[in-house]
Write a protein that holds these residues in place. Sequence first.
Motif, PDB file in Angstrom:
ATOM      1  N   UNK A  17       0.850  -1.194   0.000  1.00 56.83           N
ATOM      2  CA  UNK A  17       0.000   0.000   0.000  1.00 56.83           C
ATOM      3  C   UNK A  17       0.884   1.241   0.000  1.00 56.83           C
ATOM      4  N   UNK A  18       0.661   2.123  -0.941  1.00 54.98           N
ATOM      5  CA  UNK A  18       1.481   3.322  -1.071  1.00 54.98           C
ATOM      6  C   UNK A  18       0.984   4.402  -0.113  1.00 54.98           C
ATOM      7  N   UNK A  19       1.895   4.936   0.659  1.00 57.84           N
ATOM      8  CA  UNK A  19       1.567   6.052   1.556  1.00 57.84           C
ATOM      9  C   UNK A  19       1.942   7.322   0.801  1.00 57.84           C
ATOM     10  N   UNK A  20       1.016   7.798   0.018  1.00 63.49           N
ATOM     11  CA  UNK A  20       1.269   8.911  -0.885  1.00 63.49           C
ATOM     12  C   UNK A  20       1.326  10.260  -0.190  1.00 63.49           C
ATOM     13  N   UNK A  21       1.701  11.290  -0.938  1.00 58.16           N
ATOM     14  CA  UNK A  21       1.858  12.618  -0.331  1.00 58.16           C
ATOM     15  C   UNK A  21       0.555  13.199   0.197  1.00 58.16           C
ATOM     16  N   UNK A  26      -2.329  14.983   4.832  1.00 58.82           N
ATOM     17  CA  UNK A  26      -3.572  14.962   5.599  1.00 58.82           C
ATOM     18  C   UNK A  26      -3.318  14.558   7.050  1.00 58.82           C
ATOM     19  N   UNK A  27      -2.476  13.528   7.264  1.00 56.87           N
ATOM     20  CA  UNK A  27      -2.170  13.099   8.636  1.00 56.87           C
ATOM     21  C   UNK A  27      -1.404  14.176   9.386  1.00 56.87           C
ATOM     22  N   UNK A  28      -0.446  14.808   8.734  1.00 56.94           N
ATOM     23  CA  UNK A  28       0.308  15.894   9.372  1.00 56.94           C
ATOM     24  C   UNK A  28      -0.618  17.060   9.731  1.00 56.94           C
ATOM     25  N   UNK A  59      -9.150  11.293  14.838  1.00 60.46           N
ATOM     26  CA  UNK A  59      -8.294  10.862  13.732  1.00 60.46           C
ATOM     27  C   UNK A  59      -7.718   9.470  13.984  1.00 60.46           C
ATOM     28  N   UNK A  60      -7.320   9.193  15.216  1.00 60.04           N
ATOM     29  CA  UNK A  60      -6.793   7.874  15.547  1.00 60.04           C
ATOM     30  C   UNK A  60      -7.869   6.802  15.347  1.00 60.04           C
ATOM     31  N   UNK A  61      -9.110   7.114  15.736  1.00 58.06           N
ATOM     32  CA  UNK A  61     -10.191   6.162  15.539  1.00 58.06           C
ATOM     33  C   UNK A  61     -10.458   5.944  14.053  1.00 58.06           C
ATOM     34  N   UNK A  62     -10.377   7.018  13.269  1.00 57.57           N
ATOM     35  CA  UNK A  62     -10.566   6.897  11.820  1.00 57.57           C
ATOM     36  C   UNK A  62      -9.509   5.988  11.205  1.00 57.57           C
ATOM     37  N   UNK A  63      -8.246   6.210  11.562  1.00 63.03           N
ATOM     38  CA  UNK A  63      -7.166   5.391  11.003  1.00 63.03           C
ATOM     39  C   UNK A  63      -7.301   3.931  11.428  1.00 63.03           C
ATOM     40  N   UNK A  64      -7.690   3.715  12.692  1.00 60.75           N
ATOM     41  CA  UNK A  64      -7.885   2.350  13.162  1.00 60.75           C
ATOM     42  C   UNK A  64      -8.994   1.644  12.405  1.00 60.75           C
ATOM     43  N   UNK A  65     -10.110   2.324  12.205  1.00 65.43           N
ATOM     44  CA  UNK A  65     -11.217   1.707  11.482  1.00 65.43           C
ATOM     45  C   UNK A  65     -10.885   1.500  10.003  1.00 65.43           C
ATOM     46  N   UNK A  66     -10.052   2.367   9.454  1.00 61.69           N
ATOM     47  CA  UNK A  66      -9.568   2.162   8.085  1.00 61.69           C
ATOM     48  C   UNK A  66      -8.816   0.839   7.986  1.00 61.69           C
ATOM     49  N   UNK A 146       1.842   6.985  13.113  1.00 61.14           N
ATOM     50  CA  UNK A 146       3.108   7.579  13.560  1.00 61.14           C
ATOM     51  C   UNK A 146       3.264   8.991  13.019  1.00 61.14           C
ATOM     52  N   UNK A 147       2.917   9.208  11.749  1.00 61.73           N
ATOM     53  CA  UNK A 147       3.012  10.546  11.170  1.00 61.73           C
ATOM     54  C   UNK A 147       2.066  11.514  11.884  1.00 61.73           C
ATOM     55  N   UNK A 148       0.862  11.046  12.158  1.00 61.12           N
ATOM     56  CA  UNK A 148      -0.113  11.885  12.869  1.00 61.12           C
ATOM     57  C   UNK A 148       0.368  12.204  14.282  1.00 61.12           C
ATOM     58  N   UNK A 149       0.820  11.180  15.011  1.00 54.07           N
ATOM     59  CA  UNK A 149       1.235  11.381  16.397  1.00 54.07           C
ATOM     60  C   UNK A 149       2.459  12.277  16.509  1.00 54.07           C
ATOM     61  N   UNK A 150       3.378  12.190  15.545  1.00 50.58           N
ATOM     62  CA  UNK A 150       4.567  13.052  15.579  1.00 50.58           C
ATOM     63  C   UNK A 150       4.171  14.513  15.552  1.00 50.58           C
TER      64      UNK A 150
END
Length: 200
Positions: A17-21, A26-28, A59-66, A146-150
């Motif tokens: 899965x590509x983690x695109x820009x 969006x996470x940042x 946001x963490x809940x969104x990423x987890x459900x994704x 990790x990107x979001x939490x940073x």
Amino acid sequence: MSDKRSTTWTNPATPSIRYGPFARISDWWCGGRDGRKGIPSVPEEARPGTPQAELSTPRMMFLGQLGVGRIEKEWITFQIEVAGLEAKLRDAIARRDALALEPGGAARLAAAHAEIAHLEEQIKIGLRVTRRRASMIEAYVRRRCAAYLTRLVRRHPDGARLNHLMRPRWPDQVDWARASLGPDVPAAVPRAGVLGVRGS
């Protein structure tokens, strides 16, 4: 007439899965926005391992459900693909049992045993591939978290304490990936339950 259709795990490998820009930005951006707003608030009595430290954000809940959705999709795909193999396996086992009662059918009995072993191996390969795909999805979601939490910790007014408390809450392994098929593959692969993710 033999079935010429192949299962998905025999197809050419798909890229990770590509983690695109756009996803990264969006996470940042969400991390910076939540940090500036002081989300989540950190209780004074919060210590690692205490109920007050069970912190999360939308946001963490969104990423987890994704991640949950993608992993469950892989499991459903595996169950669809393995259903045909399980039906063939049941037929082969019934044929083997019938041949075992007949005298002088050693050659046909050996062929039945070989067919059963082949079908069992195909099911096990499918489960291993599905586990690997689930691991790839988990790695993708962990990177996004990790990107979001940073960015969240850098912008949050209580970032130093938040850094010790905020963690993505993923299990070590998805529930169904823990299932061991063992030497005798069951007639149906059991569904062990939905991935349990709390606030991640």
